[in-house]
Design a protein around this motif. Sequence first.
Motif, mmCIF file in Angstrom:
data_model
loop_
_atom_site.group_PDB
_atom_site.id
_atom_site.type_symbol
_atom_site.label_atom_id
_atom_site.label_comp_id
_atom_site.label_asym_id
_atom_site.label_seq_id
_atom_site.Cartn_x
_atom_site.Cartn_y
_atom_site.Cartn_z
ATOM 1 N N ASN A 1 32.029 37.165 38.793
ATOM 2 C CA ASN A 1 33.089 36.619 37.194
ATOM 3 C C ASN A 1 31.687 36.990 36.725
ATOM 4 N N ASP B 1 37.288 31.490 34.171
ATOM 5 C CA ASP B 1 36.201 31.259 35.361
ATOM 6 C C ASP B 1 36.035 31.748 36.331
ATOM 7 N N TYR B 2 37.723 31.749 36.908
ATOM 8 C CA TYR B 2 37.805 32.087 38.149
ATOM 9 C C TYR B 2 38.234 31.108 39.050
#
Length: 329
Positions: A115, A195-196
């Motif tokens: 990220n 933010d995954y």
Amino acid sequence: MNKNSMPLLAIACFLITARGAHAAELPTIQPGAVWPDNRGQHVQAHGGGLLQRGQVFYWFGEDRSQTNAPRHRCVACYASTNLAQWTFRNQVVCLSDPENLGPDWVLERPKVFYNESTKKFVMYAHIDGRGGYKFASVAVFTCDSVDGDYRYLKSFRPLDHESRDLGQFVDDDGTAYLIFEDRPFGFRIAKLSADYLTVEKEVCLIPEHLEGGALVHYQGLYYVIGSALTGWNPNPNKYATAKSLAGPWTEFKDLAPPEKNTYGSQSSMLWKVTGTKTTTVIFMGDLWKPQTQWDSRYLWLPLQIGDGKLWLPEPKPWTLDLQTGEANF
């Protein structure tokens, strides 16, 4: 011979020799063979995926080593600059049942994303247990470095759907997606949050009962592949195409001669290598050995791809030139 032609002849000979020497320097990938790492040990990266950082590729996968503690599930990380020769970096996960799933709990098909905004590496994996594949969830891990010790964060069902086999896809624009098998309905493609750390929204449900889902974007088309639900046993993997991830998708077709059962393998990931001359798409598959899982092998092959068609050639040794993008048998 004209004396003025001598320098040109010498240059031509030099170029031919240089090309030959360059080709000779390329390491060979041998589908189905033991794949030794820098220690001479067979690579333990089953059901895995790739992540590229700069000029280095990182291969993450299930570490099925016989020396692992019986109730621990582990993930190994390897590094390479040519996709053929791999250096062991770390057993980035070695975890004892974090959700009280029982002695036969599983942690499978790890996939790692980076990220850019949080500067975190985020791993997704299939976590399951409790008397079979009933938990059907994803596990999420994070780490500050690509090959460090990943910390278990949580598990959940993406968008409240069952999730078994996982695939990952990062589009050309950098958007990250999770592919997951939802047994009652088919398999889903979903966009990760900023933010995954969770799944933001579903992009598509493909109502085909397939697992081992993998995606690639090539010359304006999306190609998706998957494996039928036959457990450890190989089957004819299939593919479909679409102009958009949201579909509509074409009917699924065979990836290889159906009687070959994808040459004994099951899909895990598609990896695109773009060079100065061409683009090669690599099929990454697993040759599972359920009774000796630590000896399970890998089937990596360059695909024949284009104009909506995808074909997996017969396995044989091959080389890849990362600079030009050319693959040669």
